[in-house]
Design a protein around this motif. Structure first.
Motif, PDB file in Angstrom:
ATOM      1  N   VAL A   1       0.852  -1.185   0.000  1.00 33.00           N
ATOM      2  CA  VAL A   1       0.000   0.000   0.000  1.00 33.00           C
ATOM      3  C   VAL A   1       0.892   1.241   0.000  1.00 33.00           C
ATOM      4  CG1 VAL A   1      -1.798   1.274   1.225  1.00 33.00           C
ATOM      5  CG2 VAL A   1      -1.821  -1.237   1.223  1.00 33.00           C
ATOM      6  N   GLN A   2       0.706   2.046  -1.027  1.00 37.79           N
ATOM      7  CA  GLN A   2       1.479   3.280  -1.155  1.00 37.79           C
ATOM      8  C   GLN A   2       0.674   4.445  -0.586  1.00 37.79           C
ATOM      9  OE1 GLN A   2       2.578   4.450  -5.137  1.00 37.79           O
ATOM     10  NE2 GLN A   2       4.388   5.483  -4.332  1.00 37.79           N
ATOM     11  N   GLU A   3       1.356   5.287   0.165  1.00 40.25           N
ATOM     12  CA  GLU A   3       0.711   6.433   0.792  1.00 40.25           C
ATOM     13  C   GLU A   3       1.181   7.720   0.118  1.00 40.25           C
ATOM     14  OE1 GLU A   3      -0.040   7.752   5.343  1.00 40.25           O
ATOM     15  OE2 GLU A   3       2.041   7.294   4.823  1.00 40.25           O
TER      16      GLU A   3
ATOM     17  N   TYR B   1       8.321   5.218  -3.650  1.00 37.45           N
ATOM     18  CA  TYR B   1       8.299   3.791  -3.993  1.00 37.45           C
ATOM     19  C   TYR B   1       8.237   3.663  -5.512  1.00 37.45           C
ATOM     20  CZ  TYR B   1       6.641  -1.080  -3.944  1.00 37.45           C
ATOM     21  OH  TYR B   1       6.491  -2.439  -4.127  1.00 37.45           O
ATOM     22  N   ASP B   2       9.121   2.857  -6.083  1.00 39.39           N
ATOM     23  CA  ASP B   2       9.228   2.817  -7.547  1.00 39.39           C
ATOM     24  C   ASP B   2       8.746   1.517  -8.177  1.00 39.39           C
ATOM     25  OD1 ASP B   2      11.263   1.176  -6.759  1.00 39.39           O
ATOM     26  OD2 ASP B   2      12.868   2.277  -7.768  1.00 39.39           O
ATOM     27  N   ASP B   3       7.823   0.836  -7.509  1.00 36.13           N
ATOM     28  CA  ASP B   3       7.241  -0.372  -8.076  1.00 36.13           C
ATOM     29  C   ASP B   3       5.722  -0.211  -8.015  1.00 36.13           C
ATOM     30  OD1 ASP B   3       7.024  -2.867  -9.195  1.00 36.13           O
ATOM     31  OD2 ASP B   3       8.091  -3.927  -7.608  1.00 36.13           O
ATOM     32  N   VAL B   4       5.006  -1.210  -8.473  1.00 38.83           N
ATOM     33  CA  VAL B   4       3.547  -1.135  -8.502  1.00 38.83           C
ATOM     34  C   VAL B   4       2.987  -1.593  -7.153  1.00 38.83           C
ATOM     35  CG1 VAL B   4       1.483  -1.964  -9.681  1.00 38.83           C
ATOM     36  CG2 VAL B   4       3.567  -1.565 -10.976  1.00 38.83           C
ATOM     37  N   ALA B   5       1.989  -0.865  -6.658  1.00 47.76           N
ATOM     38  CA  ALA B   5       1.352  -1.195  -5.386  1.00 47.76           C
ATOM     39  C   ALA B   5      -0.013  -1.837  -5.639  1.00 47.76           C
ATOM     40  CB  ALA B   5       1.190   0.074  -4.554  1.00 47.76           C
ATOM     41  N   ASP B   6      -0.523  -2.535  -4.617  1.00 37.11           N
ATOM     42  CA  ASP B   6      -1.857  -3.134  -4.695  1.00 37.11           C
ATOM     43  C   ASP B   6      -2.940  -2.089  -4.461  1.00 37.11           C
ATOM     44  OD1 ASP B   6      -1.019  -5.920  -5.011  1.00 37.11           O
ATOM     45  OD2 ASP B   6      -0.243  -5.700  -2.972  1.00 37.11           O
ATOM     46  N   ALA B   7      -2.602  -1.057  -3.686  1.00 36.46           N
ATOM     47  CA  ALA B   7      -3.559   0.004  -3.358  1.00 36.46           C
ATOM     48  C   ALA B   7      -2.788   1.277  -3.032  1.00 36.46           C
ATOM     49  CB  ALA B   7      -4.423  -0.411  -2.171  1.00 36.46           C
ATOM     50  N   VAL B   8      -3.490   2.393  -3.145  1.00 30.81           N
ATOM     51  CA  VAL B   8      -2.915   3.694  -2.794  1.00 30.81           C
ATOM     52  C   VAL B   8      -3.822   4.355  -1.768  1.00 30.81           C
ATOM     53  CG1 VAL B   8      -2.448   6.034  -3.644  1.00 30.81           C
ATOM     54  CG2 VAL B   8      -1.739   4.065  -5.002  1.00 30.81           C
TER      55      VAL B   8
ATOM     56  N   TYR C   1       0.348   4.253 -10.047  1.00 26.77           N
ATOM     57  CA  TYR C   1       1.092   3.509  -9.038  1.00 26.77           C
ATOM     58  C   TYR C   1       0.483   2.164  -8.674  1.00 26.77           C
ATOM     59  CZ  TYR C   1       3.220   8.078  -8.127  1.00 26.77           C
ATOM     60  OH  TYR C   1       3.862   9.277  -8.249  1.00 26.77           O
ATOM     61  N   ILE C   2      -0.724   1.859  -9.191  1.00 26.43           N
ATOM     62  CA  ILE C   2      -1.397   0.663  -8.690  1.00 26.43           C
ATOM     63  C   ILE C   2      -1.603  -0.407  -9.753  1.00 26.43           C
ATOM     64  CG2 ILE C   2      -2.561   1.767  -6.757  1.00 26.43           C
ATOM     65  CD1 ILE C   2      -5.030   2.069  -8.415  1.00 26.43           C
ATOM     66  N   GLU C   3      -1.744  -1.630  -9.257  1.00 24.49           N
ATOM     67  CA  GLU C   3      -2.004  -2.803 -10.086  1.00 24.49           C
ATOM     68  C   GLU C   3      -3.343  -2.677 -10.807  1.00 24.49           C
ATOM     69  OE1 GLU C   3      -0.531  -5.703 -10.782  1.00 24.49           O
ATOM     70  OE2 GLU C   3       1.188  -5.595  -9.451  1.00 24.49           O
ATOM     71  N   GLU C   4      -3.483  -3.412 -11.879  1.00 31.55           N
ATOM     72  CA  GLU C   4      -4.763  -3.495 -12.590  1.00 31.55           C
ATOM     73  C   GLU C   4      -5.869  -3.866 -11.612  1.00 31.55           C
ATOM     74  OE1 GLU C   4      -6.680  -6.689 -15.622  1.00 31.55           O
ATOM     75  OE2 GLU C   4      -4.723  -5.883 -16.177  1.00 31.55           O
ATOM     76  N   GLY C   5      -6.952  -3.123 -11.651  1.00 36.66           N
ATOM     77  CA  GLY C   5      -8.070  -3.404 -10.764  1.00 36.66           C
ATOM     78  C   GLY C   5      -7.837  -2.986  -9.326  1.00 36.66           C
TER      79      GLY C   5
END
Length: 145
Positions: free
Chosen positions: A26-28, A56-63, A84-88
């Protein structure tokens, strides 16, 4: 009977009610000294790790996006957050409650969400001073990446 339900909701905490799950990244975004520390700790407890920051320089599940009326353009912030987030994945837009400094009108949230291509859920109270909306990215829009 209602006392039991109240206690059950207390045990689940706001992070569970918002839909956070163990092992999510989870990215804030928009952290400042006015954020709800109890909510942040609740999210970290559920996901089992620290929230990652804006660098953060990768993909997160949620923001988690803390946003106040004077933070700039909400549509731009939401569009940026979708990168910044994953598909869906979900963006949890957290705004100050009515009467608090930085309050954002629900109509502004709705308009910005639609313009950014997000589907909004109803607003929920997530703390003493903050309301949250779960915004979901359409999977079709993300599949072109």
């Amino acid at each position: 009977m209602s006392a039991t339900a109240d206690h059950a909701e207390e045990r689940t905490g706001p992070a569970v009610r918002l839909g956070f799950q163990p092992e999510q990244v989870v990215q804030e975004i928009g952290y400042d000294d006015d954020v709800d520390q109890e909510l942040r700790e609740s999210i970290e407890e559920v996901i089992g790790s620290d929230l990652v920051d804006e660098d953060y320089d990768d993909v997160a599940d949620a923001v988690v996006l803390w946003f106040r009326d004077d933070d700039g353009d909400l549509t731009d912030a939401l569009v940026d957050a979708t990168t910044y987030i994953e598909e869906g994945g979900s963006i949890f837009l957290l705004t100050p409650k009515t009467g608090r400094t930085g309050y954002v009108e629900p109509s502004d949230i709705s308009e910005a969400s639609t313009t950014a291509g997000l589907s909004a859920s109803k607003s929920v109270s997530v703390g003493k001073d903050w309301s949250g909306s779960r915004l979901v990215t359409p999977k079709a829009a993300k599949s072109k990446k």
